[in-house]
Design a protein around this motif. Structure first.
Motif, short mmCIF file in Angstrom:
data_model
loop_
_atom_site.label_atom_id
_atom_site.label_comp_id
_atom_site.label_asym_id
_atom_site.label_seq_id
_atom_site.Cartn_x
_atom_site.Cartn_y
_atom_site.Cartn_z
N ALA A 27 19.99 36.43 40.69
CA ALA A 27 19.05 35.42 41.17
C ALA A 27 19.34 35.10 42.63
CB ALA A 27 19.16 34.15 40.33
N PRO A 28 18.29 34.96 43.42
CA PRO A 28 18.50 34.48 44.79
C PRO A 28 18.69 32.96 44.74
CG PRO A 28 16.17 34.78 44.39
CD PRO A 28 16.89 35.24 43.15
N LYS A 29 19.06 32.37 45.85
CA LYS A 29 19.21 30.91 45.87
C LYS A 29 17.88 30.23 45.56
CE LYS A 29 23.17 30.82 49.02
NZ LYS A 29 24.03 31.37 48.09
N ASN A 30 16.78 30.80 46.05
CA ASN A 30 15.43 30.32 45.76
C ASN A 30 14.61 31.51 45.32
OD1 ASN A 30 15.67 27.50 46.70
ND2 ASN A 30 16.03 28.49 48.68
N GLY A 31 13.88 31.36 44.25
CA GLY A 31 13.04 32.46 43.78
C GLY A 31 13.30 32.73 42.31
N ARG A 32 12.70 33.78 41.85
CA ARG A 32 12.76 34.12 40.43
C ARG A 32 14.12 34.70 40.03
NH1 ARG A 32 7.86 35.40 42.52
NH2 ARG A 32 6.04 34.61 41.44
N ILE A 33 14.55 34.37 38.84
CA ILE A 33 15.72 35.01 38.23
C ILE A 33 15.24 36.35 37.68
CG2 ILE A 33 17.40 34.87 36.35
CD1 ILE A 33 17.05 31.76 36.61
N ASN A 34 16.01 37.39 37.88
CA ASN A 34 15.63 38.70 37.37
C ASN A 34 16.58 39.10 36.25
OD1 ASN A 34 13.99 41.18 37.61
ND2 ASN A 34 15.97 42.10 38.01
N LEU A 35 16.01 39.60 35.17
CA LEU A 35 16.76 40.12 34.04
C LEU A 35 16.17 41.47 33.69
CD1 LEU A 35 18.81 39.79 31.74
CD2 LEU A 35 17.02 38.62 30.45
N SER A 36 16.97 42.53 33.84
CA SER A 36 16.47 43.89 33.65
C SER A 36 17.27 44.65 32.60
CB SER A 36 16.57 44.69 34.95
OG SER A 36 15.72 44.17 35.92
N PRO A 37 16.57 45.34 31.69
CA PRO A 37 17.26 46.23 30.75
C PRO A 37 17.61 47.53 31.46
CG PRO A 37 14.90 46.31 30.36
CD PRO A 37 15.12 45.30 31.46
N LYS A 38 18.74 48.11 31.11
CA LYS A 38 19.19 49.38 31.68
C LYS A 38 19.61 50.30 30.55
CE LYS A 38 18.86 47.54 35.76
NZ LYS A 38 17.73 47.86 36.60
N GLY A 39 19.48 51.58 30.77
CA GLY A 39 19.86 52.56 29.77
C GLY A 39 20.38 53.81 30.44
N MET A 40 20.17 54.93 29.78
CA MET A 40 20.64 56.24 30.23
C MET A 40 22.18 56.22 30.26
SD MET A 40 17.79 56.66 33.24
CE MET A 40 17.38 58.39 33.22
N ASP A 41 22.77 57.26 30.71
CA ASP A 41 24.24 57.35 30.81
C ASP A 41 24.62 56.83 32.19
OD1 ASP A 41 26.91 57.94 30.53
OD2 ASP A 41 26.66 60.10 30.73
N SER A 42 24.48 55.51 32.39
CA SER A 42 24.53 54.97 33.75
C SER A 42 25.58 53.88 33.98
CB SER A 42 23.15 54.41 34.10
OG SER A 42 22.82 53.33 33.25
N PHE A 43 26.50 53.67 33.05
CA PHE A 43 27.47 52.58 33.20
C PHE A 43 28.89 53.11 33.06
CE2 PHE A 43 29.78 48.73 32.24
CZ PHE A 43 29.13 47.77 33.00
N THR A 74 25.40 38.89 36.37
CA THR A 74 25.82 38.86 34.97
C THR A 74 25.29 40.11 34.30
OG1 THR A 74 25.75 36.44 34.89
CG2 THR A 74 25.72 37.60 32.78
N ILE A 75 26.14 40.78 33.55
CA ILE A 75 25.75 41.96 32.78
C ILE A 75 26.00 41.62 31.32
CG2 ILE A 75 26.20 44.40 32.35
CD1 ILE A 75 27.31 44.52 35.25
N MET A 76 25.03 41.92 30.46
CA MET A 76 25.16 41.60 29.04
C MET A 76 24.94 42.84 28.18
SD MET A 76 23.13 38.81 26.72
CE MET A 76 21.71 39.84 26.39
N PHE A 77 25.78 42.97 27.17
CA PHE A 77 25.67 44.00 26.15
C PHE A 77 25.51 43.29 24.81
CE2 PHE A 77 28.19 45.79 29.53
CZ PHE A 77 27.77 47.10 29.63
#
Length: 179
Positions: A27-43, A74-77
Motif C-alpha cells: 500500500a502507498p501512504k495514500n491510495g488503494r491497498i493492493n492484494l495480488s495472488p501469485k503462482g507458478m514456480d516463482s517463490f 505482507t506475503i500470505m500463504f
C-alpha cells in the motif's frame, strides 16, 4: 492471535515450499491497498529472513509503484490441502530489474518464465502462523498456461509495448521503475 516469530523456521519453509499460490499485499501512504495472488514456480526462501519472488507480466504493476513510496509488504500463504494453516510474512521489499547488479544471481534461482518482469527481494522481519480452520479444501489440478502462451505469442517487443501501456503507472497514478 497467531504465533509470531522473527524468522522463517525450517518448518515454515517446508510449508511455504509446498504451497502452489501465495498473496502479496502492499500500500502507498495514500491510495488503494493492493492484494495480488501469485503462482507458478516463482517463490524462493533464501535465508531465515530473506525471500524473493519472480514477478511476471500482469495487468498492472502495483507492487512496484507502492514500494517506491512505502517499502512495507505482507506475503500470505494458506493451506488449501492438509493441516489448516495461514502464514504471513511481514517485512520490507525492493524491486530488482534486469539492469540491476543483483539480477543475474537472483534470476538463476528460477525457471525461465515467459513475461518475466522483475524480482522482488524481501527482508522478513516477522512471521505469523494462525490456525486457518475456516479455509476450505481445494485440490490443485495444474498450472495455467495462458500467460506463458500469450507472452510467447507477442514476443519480447510485444511485452515491452504492453508494459509501456499497462505497467508504468499504478491505478492511483504512481510511477513504477519500468522504463
Amino acid at each position: 492471535m497467531g504465533k509470531l516469530n522473527d524468522k522463517i523456521t525450517s518448518r515454515v519453509q517446508k510449508f511455504i515450499e509446498a504451497q502452489k499460490v501465495f498473496f502479496v499485499a502492499t500500500a502507498p501512504k495514500n491510495g488503494r491497498i493492493n492484494l495480488s495472488p501469485k503462482g507458478m514456480d516463482s517463490f524462493r526462501v533464501l535465508s531465515p529472513n530473506r525471500v524473493t519472488w519472480l514477478s511476471v507480466t500482469g495487468s498492472g504493476n502495483e507492487t512496484s509503484a507502492h514500494l517506491l513510496v512505502d517499502n512495507r509488504i505482507t506475503i500470505m500463504f494458506c493451506a488449501f490441502e492438509g493441516a489448516p494453516n495461514i502464514l504471513r510474512l511481514y517485512g520490507t521489499a525492493k524491486e530488482i530489474l534486469p539492469k540491476d547488479a543483483e539480477w543475474n544471481e537472483l534470476i538463476s534461482l528460477f525457471p525461465k518464465l515467459a513475461g518475466t518482469r522483475q524480482i522482488f527481494d524481501v527482508t522478513v522481519e516477522t512471521t505469523q502462523n494462525s490456525c486457518g480452520m475456516s479455509i476450505p479444501f481445494y485440490e490443485y489440478k495444474e498450472e495455467r498456461n495462458e500467460l506463458s502462451n500469450w507472452a510467447d505469442e507477442i514476443g519480447q517487443s510485444g511485452i515491452k509495448d504492453y508494459w509501456n501501456k499497462k505497467n508504468k503507472v499504478s491505478i492511483d497514478g504512481l510511477k513504477t521503475k519500468l522504463k
